[in-house]
Design a protein around this motif. Structure first.
Motif, mmCIF file in Angstrom:
data_model
loop_
_atom_site.group_PDB
_atom_site.id
_atom_site.type_symbol
_atom_site.label_atom_id
_atom_site.label_comp_id
_atom_site.label_asym_id
_atom_site.label_seq_id
_atom_site.Cartn_x
_atom_site.Cartn_y
_atom_site.Cartn_z
ATOM 1 N N THR A 1 0.855 -1.190 0.000
ATOM 2 C CA THR A 1 0.000 0.000 0.000
ATOM 3 C C THR A 1 0.888 1.236 0.000
ATOM 4 O O THR A 1 1.998 1.222 0.539
ATOM 5 C CB THR A 1 -0.934 0.017 1.220
ATOM 6 N N THR A 2 0.391 2.302 -0.600
ATOM 7 C CA THR A 2 1.117 3.567 -0.618
ATOM 8 C C THR A 2 0.604 4.516 0.458
ATOM 9 O O THR A 2 1.012 5.678 0.495
ATOM 10 C CB THR A 2 0.984 4.238 -1.996
ATOM 11 N N ALA A 3 -0.293 4.017 1.321
ATOM 12 C CA ALA A 3 -0.749 4.783 2.489
ATOM 13 C C ALA A 3 0.093 4.352 3.680
ATOM 14 O O ALA A 3 -0.301 3.494 4.468
ATOM 15 C CB ALA A 3 -2.232 4.554 2.747
ATOM 16 N N ALA A 4 1.282 4.923 3.794
ATOM 17 C CA ALA A 4 2.283 4.437 4.754
ATOM 18 C C ALA A 4 2.118 5.136 6.097
ATOM 19 O O ALA A 4 2.771 6.131 6.381
ATOM 20 C CB ALA A 4 3.691 4.663 4.204
ATOM 21 N N SER A 5 1.241 4.606 6.944
ATOM 22 C CA SER A 5 1.113 5.126 8.293
ATOM 23 C C SER A 5 2.268 4.613 9.150
ATOM 24 O O SER A 5 2.970 3.667 8.778
ATOM 25 C CB SER A 5 -0.217 4.689 8.904
ATOM 26 N N GLU A 6 2.451 5.233 10.318
ATOM 27 C CA GLU A 6 3.549 4.827 11.196
ATOM 28 C C GLU A 6 3.343 3.391 11.686
ATOM 29 O O GLU A 6 4.304 2.633 11.817
ATOM 30 C CB GLU A 6 3.640 5.787 12.382
ATOM 31 N N ASP A 7 2.108 3.016 11.975
ATOM 32 C CA ASP A 7 1.833 1.643 12.413
ATOM 33 C C ASP A 7 2.258 0.634 11.354
ATOM 34 O O ASP A 7 2.848 -0.407 11.665
ATOM 35 C CB ASP A 7 0.346 1.472 12.715
ATOM 36 N N ARG A 8 1.974 0.926 10.112
ATOM 37 C CA ARG A 8 2.325 -0.002 9.038
ATOM 38 C C ARG A 8 3.831 -0.065 8.834
ATOM 39 O O ARG A 8 4.378 -1.147 8.557
ATOM 40 C CB ARG A 8 1.614 0.426 7.745
ATOM 41 N N ARG A 9 4.503 1.062 8.945
ATOM 42 C CA ARG A 9 5.957 1.047 8.799
ATOM 43 C C ARG A 9 6.606 0.217 9.914
ATOM 44 O O ARG A 9 7.541 -0.557 9.666
ATOM 45 C CB ARG A 9 6.504 2.481 8.797
ATOM 46 N N LEU A 10 6.125 0.387 11.133
ATOM 47 C CA LEU A 10 6.682 -0.383 12.244
ATOM 48 C C LEU A 10 6.379 -1.873 12.088
ATOM 49 O O LEU A 10 7.186 -2.721 12.472
ATOM 50 C CB LEU A 10 6.113 0.139 13.572
ATOM 51 N N THR A 11 5.235 -2.204 11.522
ATOM 52 C CA THR A 11 4.926 -3.613 11.255
ATOM 53 C C THR A 11 5.881 -4.189 10.223
ATOM 54 O O THR A 11 6.349 -5.326 10.358
ATOM 55 C CB THR A 11 3.474 -3.750 10.762
ATOM 56 N N ASP A 12 6.195 -3.414 9.180
ATOM 57 C CA ASP A 12 7.193 -3.841 8.191
ATOM 58 C C ASP A 12 8.536 -4.116 8.853
ATOM 59 O O ASP A 12 9.208 -5.111 8.556
ATOM 60 C CB ASP A 12 7.361 -2.757 7.116
ATOM 61 N N ARG A 13 8.945 -3.228 9.755
ATOM 62 C CA ARG A 13 10.233 -3.417 10.427
ATOM 63 C C ARG A 13 10.226 -4.672 11.297
ATOM 64 O O ARG A 13 11.214 -5.416 11.336
ATOM 65 C CB ARG A 13 10.560 -2.190 11.275
ATOM 66 N N ALA A 14 9.112 -4.906 11.988
ATOM 67 C CA ALA A 14 9.012 -6.124 12.799
ATOM 68 C C ALA A 14 9.090 -7.368 11.917
ATOM 69 O O ALA A 14 9.746 -8.357 12.260
ATOM 70 C CB ALA A 14 7.714 -6.106 13.602
ATOM 71 N N GLN A 15 8.446 -7.327 10.753
ATOM 72 C CA GLN A 15 8.503 -8.467 9.833
ATOM 73 C C GLN A 15 9.917 -8.684 9.314
ATOM 74 O O GLN A 15 10.376 -9.822 9.212
ATOM 75 C CB GLN A 15 7.535 -8.237 8.663
ATOM 76 N N LEU A 16 10.631 -7.593 8.989
ATOM 77 C CA LEU A 16 12.001 -7.732 8.506
ATOM 78 C C LEU A 16 12.902 -8.317 9.590
ATOM 79 O O LEU A 16 13.763 -9.165 9.308
ATOM 80 C CB LEU A 16 12.530 -6.372 8.051
#
Length: 793
Positions: free
Chosen positions: A390-405
């Motif tokens: 998604t291109t709606a990059a909220s802070e919650d979603r960014r932190l979820t990406d980091r946790a997944q990485l």
């Protein structure tokens, strides 16, 4: 022409997939099955025909009789077409399709007979039902159900022109059945629902290659879009509704090919519904066509590359003449999961975090990072598969990406090295920020599987990360596979089974069978369905009791788990215990979790009390439920409780260490408690809490009334509310697990005082309690296990 040549020709000309193609379970069948089951249940409950249906039947009979031969021909063609399809799949050696058609017909026959039994109260004669004789059941039309189930099962395997003929014959046959008056209009409609249920269930059980393009379709699609490719082969990993293939272009460079088939949109719709119910992040919006799905992934891939994020090169995206969506990508990529631990050096780990930083700078959130979507392009670490991005990059979603990485790199090179790289890239504060997102709910399916294979527990990883950056570890105790908690859980299951057996042996089952002999099973079936709905409204009231924004799906699973715990603990205690633990696992501070759980349970009791008082004051209902108090009397129990409270207060005042402990905890917890109580100032939260509790009481009373109606007695909603609420309040204060025995007695006395005879009242109460209390723990047990596996409890 030889027999084998004829069979091969049939296979090539009629079927949309090659023989032996890999089978998948389609989201399309789930979307068809659930509404068909609901519609069938409604039709069964509404039988016998009412005035409207009788008027429709009279209008159909009033048409000129000279048209009847046309409808008879359409109905006969309906049956012949079904038989022809079975012969065709047999000649074409489509064993899977033939087997599914036979099983679907058998299942349709069974469902139709059971539906007839529930609707009419008696089993129909099988011979009459199959012959459609004058004595055949009017509900449902069994022959329509059998023929339609075969047509619907085989239809998806056919090419588009044959599918159109299939649908035309189905419509003509169904219409012919209506005009020939073999069954009632609702009987024909119910037969069609039976066919949909049977065919969808069989395809879900066995899987199907229908709706999924094959390698030949991939080649045709590449040619239509002008892509020259050679050595095209299907990828080992496949996604439902999408064909993944690899090949080489004219210059020998690697291609990644995605062809979205007929099921792509249905799978996307089902995933969207699932994520909306079970996850905070519902994902990107739905696209309306397969071509749009391919074009969206191409767009995000191009956007990522424009911000220097290593990814595939987009060659082509579009829609083929067969209305399939095609995406062709180019690039030589190695998946992170394919690398050995020594190949993944510290420098590459650092580059993975740098690439994620670039991706977020482009305001793109991947959402599905795992060892298969994190890849190497030469020495650069990049990302692929942006279909769910998604291109709606909220802070919650960014932190979820980091946790997944972090979890993905830990599965490949171990916890120590992955944490060191994360601290190096993000700093201690950055790692501390992602700790609340380092939980199983943030991991998608492939990443969860990779973590399990690597023996990585997300709770342990979060604890280790907190120690590494000297952050405060959340006060959560991890539930291991074998702990004292699991032993206690088995004990509770045995206690529940003992309670069930003890209750069952005290019932006069002969009297029960006599009472239900003349029951209207349609109303009882509707009552059993309505009896499952209060868990939904209880979930809404729970959402209103806590400040955190929680997803409805996990909260609903928690309510099901509470139903299981109610068999072993008093209902208020069970609900409070499960709620507090669940809220803590959602990141709510301990004191706020206790307060939220208390708000939910206390508000339910207060609303019950207020509603009961209002009904007694402003309605004609009266409370005349005479129950014997437990041994020693309620007064003794009340005095004991008061004595314990007084003793606790005195101990706190006298003992200095205890007083300091209590006051210290109060200073720590009061801000959290105050914040939790502040949720009641929110109009939306308060509405969920109040109206959810009111709706719960109304649904429980309605279910009880439907069972009474099925036993031949009509009890008003006001009386039902008074009976149910008063007994519920009483059982809450009596320390008997689930109010077993007390609730049955109270409800029976209440219904008897409302005018039902004792035998019918007992039967209605038993059916009600079975549906609301004794059966829900079955799926409540599995809900509890589900919550534990995903660290919600």
């Amino acid at each position: 022409m030889s027999e084998s040549d004829a069979a091969a020709r049939i296979r090539m000309s009629l079927f949309s997939s090659r023989p032996g193609a890999r089978r998948f379970r389609r989201a399309t069948d789930v979307i068809l099955l659930v509404p068909a089951l609901v519609a069938l249940a409604i039709l069964v409950a509404a039988y016998p025909p009412g005035p409207f249906e009788r008027a429709v039947a009279a209008a159909l009979n009033a048409l000129p009789s000279w048209i009847n031969p046309i409808w008879a021909f359409a109905f006969d063609l309906f049956w012949l077409w079904a038989l022809l399809l079975v012969v065709v799949v047999a000649v074409a050696r489509r064993g899977a399709a033939a087997l599914q058609a036979v099983v679907s017909a058998v299942l349709a026959l069974a469902v139709a007979l059971v539906s007839a039994r529930l609707a009419s109260g008696g089993w129909p004669d099988l011979g009459d039902a199959l012959r459609e004789s004058s004595s055949a059941p009017a509900f449902p039309a069994v022959r329509v159900a059998l023929a339609a189930s075969v047509i619907l099962t085989i239809g998806p395997y056919l090419i588009r022109p044959a599918q159109r003929v299939n649908r035309l014959v189905l419509v003509l046959g169904f219409t012919g059945g209506l005009f020939l008056d073999h069954a009632s209009p609702s009987g024909n409609l119910a037969a069609l629902m039976v066919a949909v249920v049977a065919s969808s269930a069989v395809r879900l059980a066995f899987g199907t290659a229908a709706g999924r393009p094959g390698l030949a379709e991939v080649g045709v699609a590449l040619g239509e879009l002008g892509i020259e490719a050679k050595h095209v082969e299907l990828a080992e990993r496949q996604t439902a509704g999408v064909v993944l293939a690899h090949g080489l272009d004219a210059e020998g460079r690697r291609l990644a090919i995605k062809l979205h088939g007929r099921d792509a949109y249905d799978n996307q719709l089902l995933e969207k519904i699932w994520r909306f119910l079970w996850y905070e992040d519902a994902g990107p919006p739905l696209r309306l066509s397969r071509g749009q799905v391919a074009e969206y992934e191409a767009f995000v891939t191009l956007l990522a590359r424009s911000f220097d994020v290593p990814s595939y090169e987009v060659l082509r995206a579009g829609t083929t003449s067969g209305d399939n969506g095609l995406l062709v990508l180019r690039g030589d990529a190695r998946q992170l999961g394919e690398l050995a631990a020594d190949e993944l050096g510290d420098e590459l780990l650092g580059r993975s975090w740098s690439s994620l930083r670039l991706l977020h700078r482009a305001r793109i959130v991947h959402r599905h990072l795992d060892p298969e979507t994190i890849v190497l392009f030469g020495d650069e670490v990049g990302f692929v598969d942006f279909g769910s991005a998604t291109t709606a990059a909220s802070e919650d979603r960014r932190l979820t990406d980091r946790a997944q990485l972090l979890v993905a790199t830990a599965t490949c090179c171990g916890v120590e090295r992955s944490l060191a790289a994360a601290v190096e890239a993000l700093g201690a504060d950055g790692v501390g920020e992602l700790l609340p997102y380092l939980q199983s709910a943030a991991l998608e399916g492939p990443l969860q599987e990779a973590a399990e294979r690597s023996g990585i527990d997300v709770d342990d990883l979060r604890k280790e990360a907190a120690l590494r950056v000297d952050a405060k570890e959340p006060g959560l105790v991890r539930l291991r596979r074998v702990t004292w908690g699991s032993v206690i859980q088995i004990g509770l299951l045995l206690l529940a089974a003992t309670a069930l057996l003890s209750f069952a042996t005290g019932i006069d089952w002969h009297e029960f069978r006599v009472a239900v002999g003349d029951a209207v099973w349609g109303w009882i079936a509707v009552g059993a369905i309505v009896a499952q709905t209060p868990r939904l409204t209880q979930s809404a009231s729970t959402l209103g009791s806590v400040a955190a924004d929680l997803r409805f799906g996990p909260v609903y699973a928690m309510q099901l788990a509470t139903g299981y715990m109610n068999l072993a603990l008093p209902s208020v205690a069970a609900r409070l215990t499960i709620n507090i633990r669940f809220f803590q696992r959602q990141g709510v501070p301990p004191a706020a979790a206790v307060t939220a759980g208390g708000i939910d349970s206390f508000a339910s009791m207060v609303i019950q009390t207020i509603l009961l008082v209002l009904l007694l004051l402003f309605s004609e209902a009266s409370l005349d439920v005479d129950l014997t108090a437990p041994s020693g009397g309620l007064l003794v129990i009340l005095l004991v409780l008061v004595g314990l409270v007084v003793a606790a207060v005195v101990a706190v005042v006298v003992v200095r260490r205890l007083r300091q402990l209590v006051t210290g905890r109060l200073r720590t917890w009061w801000p959290q408690v105050k914040s939790a109580l502040g949720t009641l100032r929110s109009g939306s939260k308060l509405a969920l809490l109040v109206f959810g509790s009111l709706a719960t009481e109304a649904l429980f009373a309605t279910a009880l009334g439907l069972f009474a109606l099925g036993l031949g007695s009509h009890v008003g909603l006001t009386d039902l509310l008074v009976i149910n609420i008063s007994v519920s309040l009483l059982s809450s204060f009596i320390p008997v697990p689930g109010g077993i025995g007390v609730t049955e007695l109270g409800l029976t006395v209440g219904l008897t005082s409302a005018g039902m005879d004792e035998a019918s009242a007992l039967a209605a109460v038993l059916l009600y309690r079975i549906s609301t209390f004794y059966l829900p723990p079955i799926w409540g047990f599995f809900a509890l296990r589900w919550l534990q596996r995903r660290s919600y409890l």
